[in-house]
Design an enzyme around this catalytic site. Sequence first.
Site, PDB file in Angstrom:
ATOM      1  N   GLU A   1      37.709  41.800  46.975  1.00  0.00           N
ATOM      2  CA  GLU A   1      37.359  41.856  48.404  1.00  0.00           C
ATOM      3  C   GLU A   1      38.849  42.617  49.051  1.00  0.00           C
ATOM      4  OE1 GLU A   1      34.419  41.934  50.027  1.00  0.00           O
ATOM      5  OE2 GLU A   1      33.478  41.296  48.178  1.00  0.00           O
TER       6      GLU A   1
ATOM      7  N   HIS B   1      40.833  44.956  48.178  1.00  0.00           N
ATOM      8  CA  HIS B   1      40.678  46.328  48.201  1.00  0.00           C
ATOM      9  C   HIS B   1      39.355  46.918  48.970  1.00  0.00           C
ATOM     10  CE1 HIS B   1      42.654  45.421  44.223  1.00  0.00           C
ATOM     11  NE2 HIS B   1      43.442  46.255  44.748  1.00  0.00           N
TER      12      HIS B   1
ATOM     13  N   MET C   1      43.916  37.214  48.182  1.00  0.00           N
ATOM     14  CA  MET C   1      43.177  37.744  46.946  1.00  0.00           C
ATOM     15  C   MET C   1      44.329  38.496  46.387  1.00  0.00           C
ATOM     16  SD  MET C   1      39.289  38.186  47.419  1.00  0.00           S
ATOM     17  CE  MET C   1      38.491  36.884  48.290  1.00  0.00           C
TER      18      MET C   1
END
Length: 278
Positions: free
Chosen positions: A32, A34, A181
Amino acid sequence: MKTVVTISELRSARLELAEPVGLVPTMGYLHEGHLSLAKRAREECASVVATIFINPTQFAPEEDLDSYPRDLDKDLALLEEVGVDLVWMPTPEVMYPENYQTWVTVDELTHVLEGTSRPTHFQGVTTVVAKLFNGVLPQKTYFGQKDAQQVVVIQRMLQDLNFPIEIVVCPIVREPDGLAMSSRNYYLNPEQRQAATVLYRALTAAKEAFEAGEQQAEKLRAIVTNKVNAESLAELEYISCAHPETLIELEGAIEGALLSMAVCVGKTRLIDNIFVGK
Ligand code: PAF
């Protein structure tokens, strides 16, 4: 969505793109974080180019180049879903043909923090990013705040080498429990995954202390250190409380700073950061 590999394929496809072009450089295994960059580029640019290239020159010999996670089919499906127009996925031979000899180096900013334990990393990053810029010729490029030092180094390179490109820095995307992330989270087993939440817990504890009146840089570093030391599966490599642009370490009472850290959880090295104050 079109995909290209070689420089000549890229050049032809680039001619077809409406301006302005936004570039999202990645090493694949997209998450998520990216996709937030690609979505932002989609909102702001007439055309969006993403690159997928696991850049060998930014990995030291003992690092995880060979095991770096890959899932090209899934990556392409995700990029198509968010409306990317063109994906450039060069091979190592396209990027570094035989007799390759040219490197881009940013000086002082790369000697601290990540550069201390990864002395060749940023030369690999700046070289490949300069090549991506020269290949795609974007007006805007999108980077994540997760790699805070990378952002500062690329900003310096853009300015020093007069690249006519605007960098857009997008916020860190976190899992619901705060873990930033990262493609490398994939390496963590369930116990380590739980332990990895200590990075964000430690940074937020320091930020809360700052907001409650603790201004001493040393104390903020100590808060993070103590939190990480209390997590048996985590080993702190560094905690920095530095000027957000110069990355020079701060001492005494501060008005604001970039708190950044690297922690090993098992063999996985994780980084995270947070801004405090101005
Ligand atoms: O942040 C990354 O994924 C990489 O360092 C980058 C910018 C794609 C260069 O290889």
